[in-house]
Each structure stands twice: as structure tokens, then as C-alpha cells.
Scaffold this motif. Structure first.
Motif, mmCIF file in Angstrom:
data_model
loop_
_atom_site.group_PDB
_atom_site.id
_atom_site.type_symbol
_atom_site.label_atom_id
_atom_site.label_comp_id
_atom_site.label_asym_id
_atom_site.label_seq_id
_atom_site.Cartn_x
_atom_site.Cartn_y
_atom_site.Cartn_z
ATOM 1 N N GLY A 79 69.181 -20.939 109.255
ATOM 2 C CA GLY A 79 69.056 -21.789 108.065
ATOM 3 C C GLY A 79 67.891 -22.761 108.090
ATOM 4 O O GLY A 79 67.471 -23.265 107.043
ATOM 5 N N SER A 90 64.660 -18.076 108.233
ATOM 6 C CA SER A 90 65.958 -18.699 107.927
ATOM 7 C C SER A 90 67.095 -17.917 108.587
ATOM 8 O O SER A 90 68.085 -18.504 109.024
ATOM 9 N N ASP A 120 72.110 -19.945 105.183
ATOM 10 C CA ASP A 120 72.175 -21.202 105.941
ATOM 11 C C ASP A 120 73.447 -21.220 106.789
ATOM 12 O O ASP A 120 74.417 -21.906 106.468
#
Ligand SMILES: [Zn+2]
Ligand SMILES: [Zn+2]
Length: 336
Positions: A272, A267, A296
Motif C-alpha cells: 500500500g 503498492s 492497501d
């Protein structure tokens, strides 16, 4: 094959094939000229990425790299990762927000510069992945191959989901999965001119940057390290969402019928996109983090663009879901 032939074939219906799983959904092309074109493009691109990456690593060890190479590495990795995540994925595939025309052009250009195939192909493949995730018809599941047959070993499945699917003899029929993209003049312009954007990202921009700050030596190092090696590492981080994030990590939403997971290291690397279980649960959400520890960046960028008035109609399906759930819970309480 000319560009015109290529697009005529892209709109053709998928022929029946005895080699595929009987439950294979429509819109999967097996064999034929379009698959041949896909394979040619995959081999050329992978050949450029692999040979360039080996040369980039050798250059780094033998000649060393300075702030010139590292700075453009960071800039181009950032630009192309935002292009794929915010542009190709959330804007084109899932229509998570409506951009103005300038933002759309810049995001499409950044996505096309990632060297991950045409925007048209990217959208068609990813929509098919969502529709049949980890089931017959998924183009890159670590559990089933492109023709819908289960893998005998975990390693084979992982290799297929990571890279192998780019080299199998199946293909998404874009007249089924990406009709809107075929009718979008900007997306089709980028699709037709994709090699220009690949070369701009991998060679031209690094070459100009390196030459401007470091002469010929700087140019060589920047093209190899910040162009080709960076391009390959960025592709690897994107495809790892398909391979790693259907195998390793945690599932916030266990109700999804696929086996998607959230993986926090990925991520960070993909800004993200590694919050893949959250994304499979609410595919249209522009912002996909559901906790403070789930990063994110792409979602924050979309929120920032909305604040500036550059994009509108930002989708927040999970909030709507929460409000409805709370609403029905209150209603039950009131009638109790
Ligand atoms: Zn997935
Ligand atoms: Zn998606």
C-alpha cells in the motif's frame, strides 16, 4: 563511539555549513560525528545486504531452493513490510492510530527487523521528507540533493533518492523532527538494540527455520536466500517509494505541492505504501486507497486491528475532508 555518545549527538543542534543551499531549513546536520556514525552504519548494512544477496542468488542457482527457503522468505518479507508500513510509517511517523502496548511492541519489533536503520532515524527522516517534499530540505528527493542543490541529470536524482541519500554527508537532527520519539522509552529501546533485531531477522530466525526443516544444508540456504537476499529486496522495495513514487505513476491529487505519484506495482510490493500521492495529500490517513484498484493491505490490517479492539482512534482525514466539502456544498445550495 559508545551508544551514549551517539544519542548525545543525536540531540545536538545542526551547525551552520557554507556548503548547503541558503534556504536550507533548520534540523539538517552536515558533516561531523553523527554523519560519520550514519555512514559507518550505512556501509556495514549495505555490505551485509549486498554480499549476502550475491551469495543468496548463487546458492539459489547452484543448490536450488525449496519450500523451506520460500516459506520463510514470504513470512519475513510480510512481517517486515507490515512493520515498516503499519508500524514505523503509519503508527510512529504519522500517528494514524493508537495501538495497545502489545501491538506497539510487535509492530516496532517487525519494523526494526527490516534493517532500515533505527526507528528514531526512520521517523526523523520521513517527517523531514513530508515537510519539505521535493523542496530544499527533503532528505531523499529525486530532484534535489541532501544539501538542497538541483540535480543535473535524472539518473543522478534517481540514484540519490533510491540509495545515494544513505551515503551523503547530511543527516536529520532528531531533536527537531522526532522529539516525541526521543522521549518514547520503547522506541529508544529498539533504537539502541537495533543490531540485535537486524541479526534476528537476517540470520537467527532463518537459521533456526532452515535447520529445523532441512538440517545444515537447509540452514545455509534459508539464511542466504530468505534472510539476506530477502532483507535486501525488502529494503529496495521501501526506498523505491521515495525514488519511483516521486517520478513515475499517476497523481490523483494534483494539488499537493510535491511531485508524489501513485504506482500500483509498488503498492502491491509494499502493501500500500506506493499510493504515495494519496498519502502526501492526506498524510495522517490510516487507510490510503481511494479506489477499488488501489491496493492497501497495510490499511486493511489497521482496519482489522481496530475491529478486534487492538488499536483505536484510527484517523480518516480524507473522509472528514469529504464530509466538510459536501457540507459546504449543501450549505451553498440551501442559501442559493
Ligand atoms: Zn514522498
Ligand atoms: Zn509518510
Amino acid at each position: 563511539m559508545s551508544v551514549a555518545d551517539y544519542h548525545d549527538i543525536e540531540t545536538a543542534a545542526a551547525p551552520a555549513h557554507p556548503d548547503v543551499h541558503p534556504d536550507m531549513p533548520p534540523g539538517v546536520i552536515v558533516g561531523g560525528p553523527l554523519v560519520h556514525a550514519k555512514l559507518v552504519e550505512s556501509y556495514i548494512l549495505m555490505g551485509i545486504f549486498l554480499s549476502g544477496s550475491v551469495a543468496g542468488l548463487m546458492w539459489a542457482f547452484l543448490q536450488g531452493v525449496t519450500w523451506i527457503e520460500w516459506s520463510l522468505f514470504a513470512i519475513m518479507y510480510t512481517v517486515t513490510t507490515i512493520g515498516i508500513g503499519v508500524g514505523a510509517h503509519r503508527m510512529l511517523v504519522h500517528r494514524s492510530f493508537k495501538p495497545n502496548v502489545v501491538v506497539k511492541f510487535l509492530l516496532c519489533a517487525a519494523a526494526q527487523m527490516a534493517g532500515q536503520g533505527s526507528l528514531l532515524k526512520w521517523v526523523g527522516n520521513h517527517r523531514r521528507h513530508h515537510l519539505y517534499a521535493d523542496d530544499v530540505g527533503d532528505p531523499h528527493s529525486p530532484y534535489l540533493d541532501g544539501k538542497g542543490w538541483a540535480f543535473a541529470t535524472r539518473l543522478k536524482g534517481w540514484l540519490h533518492a533510491h540509495n545515494g541519500w544513505l551515503f551523503d554527508d547530511t543527516m536529520t537532527d532528531n531533536s527537531v523532527y522526532a522529539k516525541d520519539m526521543l522521549a518514547d522509552p520503547m522506541v529508544m529501546m529498539f533504537t539502541r538494540t537495533r543490531w540485535f533485531w537486524y541479526m534476528l531477522s537476517l540470520v537467527v530466525i532463518p537459521g533456526v527455520w532452515g535447520y529445523a526443516f532441512g538440517g545444515f544444508h537447509g540452514m545455509m540456504g534459508t539464511v542466504l536466500f530468505a534472510g539476506l537476499l530477502r532483507g535486501y529486496l525488502m529494503v529496495m522495495s521501501s526506498v523505491a517509494v521515495g525514488s519511483v513514487c516521486h517520478r513515475i505513476g499517476y497523481r490523483r491529487f494534483d494539488e499537493t505541492r510535491d511531485r508524489s505519484t501513485n504506482e500500483l506495482i509498488l503498492s502491491v510490493l509494499t502493501f500500500g505504501e506506493g499510493l504515495h500521492n494519496n498519502h502526501h495529500r492526506f498524510p495522517r490517513d490510516a487507510y490510503i486507497s481511494h479506489a477499488w484498484y488501489e491496493p492497501d493491505l497495510n490499511g486493511w490490517i489497521i482496519r482489522g486491528l481496530a475491529r478486534l479492539g487492538l488499536v483505536r482512534d484510527v484517523v480518516d482525514a480524507s473522509k472528514l475532508h469529504r464530509v466538510r466539502a459536501e457540507g459546504s456544498a449543501n450549505a451553498v445550495e440551501e442559501t442559493a
